[in-house]
Design a protein around this motif. Structure first.
Motif, PDB file in Angstrom:
ATOM      1  N   UNK A   1      16.199 -13.491  -1.059  1.00 53.79           N
ATOM      2  CA  UNK A   1      15.641 -13.138  -2.372  1.00 53.79           C
ATOM      3  C   UNK A   1      14.419 -13.966  -2.763  1.00 53.79           C
ATOM      4  N   UNK A   2      14.449 -15.266  -2.462  1.00 53.16           N
ATOM      5  CA  UNK A   2      13.314 -16.112  -2.834  1.00 53.16           C
ATOM      6  C   UNK A   2      12.055 -15.714  -2.088  1.00 53.16           C
ATOM      7  N   UNK A   3      12.168 -15.494  -0.789  1.00 54.02           N
ATOM      8  CA  UNK A   3      10.993 -15.111  -0.004  1.00 54.02           C
ATOM      9  C   UNK A   3      10.502 -13.725  -0.396  1.00 54.02           C
ATOM     10  N   UNK A   4      11.420 -12.810  -0.673  1.00 56.67           N
ATOM     11  CA  UNK A   4      11.024 -11.468  -1.102  1.00 56.67           C
ATOM     12  C   UNK A   4      10.301 -11.526  -2.446  1.00 56.67           C
TER      13      UNK A   4
ATOM     14  N   UNK B   1       0.814  -1.212   0.000  1.00 56.16           N
ATOM     15  CA  UNK B   1       0.000   0.000   0.000  1.00 56.16           C
ATOM     16  C   UNK B   1       0.853   1.270   0.000  1.00 56.16           C
ATOM     17  N   UNK B   2       2.011   1.212   0.646  1.00 58.48           N
ATOM     18  CA  UNK B   2       2.860   2.395   0.774  1.00 58.48           C
ATOM     19  C   UNK B   2       3.750   2.632  -0.440  1.00 58.48           C
ATOM     20  N   UNK B   3       4.256   1.549  -1.010  1.00 62.70           N
ATOM     21  CA  UNK B   3       5.347   1.649  -1.979  1.00 62.70           C
ATOM     22  C   UNK B   3       4.820   1.453  -3.403  1.00 62.70           C
ATOM     23  N   UNK B   4       5.192   2.315  -4.334  1.00 64.54           N
ATOM     24  CA  UNK B   4       4.805   2.115  -5.738  1.00 64.54           C
ATOM     25  C   UNK B   4       5.327   0.784  -6.272  1.00 64.54           C
TER      26      UNK B   4
ATOM     27  N   UNK C   1      12.594  -3.735  -3.885  1.00 65.38           N
ATOM     28  CA  UNK C   1      13.563  -3.312  -2.878  1.00 65.38           C
ATOM     29  C   UNK C   1      12.946  -3.323  -1.475  1.00 65.38           C
ATOM     30  N   UNK C   2      11.679  -2.917  -1.395  1.00 64.30           N
ATOM     31  CA  UNK C   2      11.018  -2.895  -0.086  1.00 64.30           C
ATOM     32  C   UNK C   2      10.854  -4.306   0.468  1.00 64.30           C
ATOM     33  N   UNK C   3      10.458  -5.244  -0.383  1.00 63.76           N
ATOM     34  CA  UNK C   3      10.300  -6.622   0.087  1.00 63.76           C
ATOM     35  C   UNK C   3      11.649  -7.277   0.369  1.00 63.76           C
ATOM     36  N   UNK C   4      12.699  -6.845  -0.342  1.00 67.51           N
ATOM     37  CA  UNK C   4      14.037  -7.346  -0.018  1.00 67.51           C
ATOM     38  C   UNK C   4      14.435  -6.909   1.382  1.00 67.51           C
TER      39      UNK C   4
ATOM     40  N   UNK D   1      21.618  -7.779  -2.283  1.00 65.96           N
ATOM     41  CA  UNK D   1      21.993  -7.807  -3.698  1.00 65.96           C
ATOM     42  C   UNK D   1      20.760  -7.913  -4.595  1.00 65.96           C
ATOM     43  N   UNK D   2      19.793  -8.705  -4.186  1.00 65.21           N
ATOM     44  CA  UNK D   2      18.580  -8.896  -4.988  1.00 65.21           C
ATOM     45  C   UNK D   2      17.826  -7.580  -5.167  1.00 65.21           C
TER      46      UNK D   2
END
Length: 411
Positions: free
Chosen positions: A317-320, A133-136, A142-145, A270-271
């Motif tokens: 990276x996989x979970x993100x 909701x917050x991030x475009x 990057x946010x999920x990383x 890095x991801x």
């Protein structure tokens, strides 16, 4: 060349999004006590109640099953009623469970652990829903990383703190501390009240969306991939201890697992800096294939730590990638339920990986745990990978102006 592959500018941009820094900070603080729950409950059942590890495992399983069932339900309530009512109820029930857990006899603890899991504070799904909701969309990777890296930080601290407090004070005090920490986290989230929906999102309808319209085969494939990933991780976790124990180096388990978390942190960082996203199911397949041969590295702790490096770097990276994919595949009005399903998928994988690896270890050799978890996870993700790749090709073709022009000309 490195600068072209790994760009740090997106991290600065995403951290500038209003509200994200506070959300990530609260998420780390909230996840530390949650990461300590399994170890704390085990030590309490074994030490304070005088039961065996199998009975301690049943308590953990009861809570896990409750969490897996309750997560999508709580997410659906968030979609319909808003975040604060859910946080208020789950903060109270979570604090109540951890307050009474130290004084309950084993049969009652087993029952209440299931109920506590059903109404546990939904930190993971709420944070991931709020990020969407917050991030475009172009900055969510990057946010999920960073979100996945915060999970690694929590699991580096939480279990160690649980062992320290349990051994130096008592397991009962540890349980009370977990309850206090989770209650504070719930209050902090209530005060922060992060958004869970973007009103201007064109995909956010004003009416209720039927589940069959968004619970597509592609989304189910991503959820299965998420389960496969955590199955690999939890199976490898058990296998590390088993291999080191078989070679008389079990005392190095914490060091090896700690290095594994460091690899994951580095991989997640890095991801998020890559110029292009990677398919989550493909990442899961590679994660499994790199995990399968880890046990062949030998029983010396430093050899095992080195063997874990390639697979460890793919954990975050996989979970993100799976969380990012889920956020993009569903309308905003049902994202809470979808993130709840994602949380349940992760929980199911975690609950299956440990007994799978343990069974194989008991029947064969300790290194077999890595092979079983890695190969099964890779196979499960590979079976549904064509669904993801086919849809990605369709999306790419639909957005290609040349393809669109040819289609219009042909029409």
């Amino acid at each position: 060349m490195v600068r072209g592959v790994l760009n740090l500018t997106p991290y600065r941009r995403v951290l500038a999004v209003p509200g994200l820094r506070g959300l990530l900070l609260v998420s780390v603080l909230a996840r530390v006590p949650m990461a300590a729950t399994a170890v704390a409950l085990t030590l309490h059942v074994v030490t304070d109640l005088g039961r065996g590890y199998a009975q301690a495992g049943l308590v953990g399983t009861a809570m896990t099953v409750g969490t897996a069932l309750g997560s999508p339900v709580l997410g659906r309530v968030v979609d319909r009623r808003g975040l604060r009512p859910v946080l208020a109820v789950t903060t109270v029930t979570t604090a109540l469970f951890w307050t009474v857990a130290p004084i309950l006899p084993y049969p009652l603890l087993l029952v209440t652990a299931f109920a506590g899991g059903l109404l546990i504070l939904p930190v993971y799904s709420v944070v991931r829903q709020s990020i969407a909701a917050l991030v475009p969309e172009d900055q969510r990777r990057q946010a999920y990383a960073m979100d996945s890296m915060s999970v690694e930080l929590a699991f580096m601290c939480g279990p160690a703190l649980a062992v320290l407090i349990s051994t130096s004070v008592s397991p009962r005090v540890t349980l009370l501390g977990i309850g206090a920490g989770m209650a504070l986290a719930g209050v902090a989230l209530i005060v922060l009240d992060p958004p869970t929906r973007v009103p201007t999102d064109p995909r956010t309808p004003g009416v209720r969306v039927p589940r069959r319209s968004w619970l597509t085969l592609r989304l189910i494939a991503i959820l299965l991939g998420a389960s496969a990933a955590t199955l690999v991780l939890s199976g490898a976790d058990v296998s590390v201890v088993a291999v080191l124990r078989a070679h008389g180096e079990v005392g190095w388990s914490a060091a090896v697992l700690g290095l594994w978390s460091v690899y994951s942190l580095a991989g997640g960082f890095a991801y998020g800096g890559l110029s292009r996203p990677l398919p989550p199911l493909a990442l899961t397949v590679v994660l499994g294939l790199l995990t399968a041969p880890v046990g062949l590295g030998g029983g010396r702790w430093w050899l095992l730590a080195l063997a874990l490096l390639p697979a460890g770097a793919l954990c975050a990276p996989t979970l993100a990638a799976t969380a990012d994919a889920v956020s993009r595949l569903v309308p905003g009005s049902v994202r809470g339920e979808a993130m709840g399903l994602h949380g349940s998928a992760l929980t199911v994988g975690l609950s299956l990986g440990s007994p799978l690896a343990g069974t194989v270890i008991d029947a064969t050799v300790p290194a077999g745990g890595f092979a079983a978890a890695g190969l099964l996870g890779a196979l499960a993700a590979a079976l549904v990978l064509p669904l993801e790749l086919r849809r990605r090709r369709r999306d790419r073709a639909a957005s290609d102006p040349v393809v669109l022009a040819e289609a219009n000309a042909g029409g």
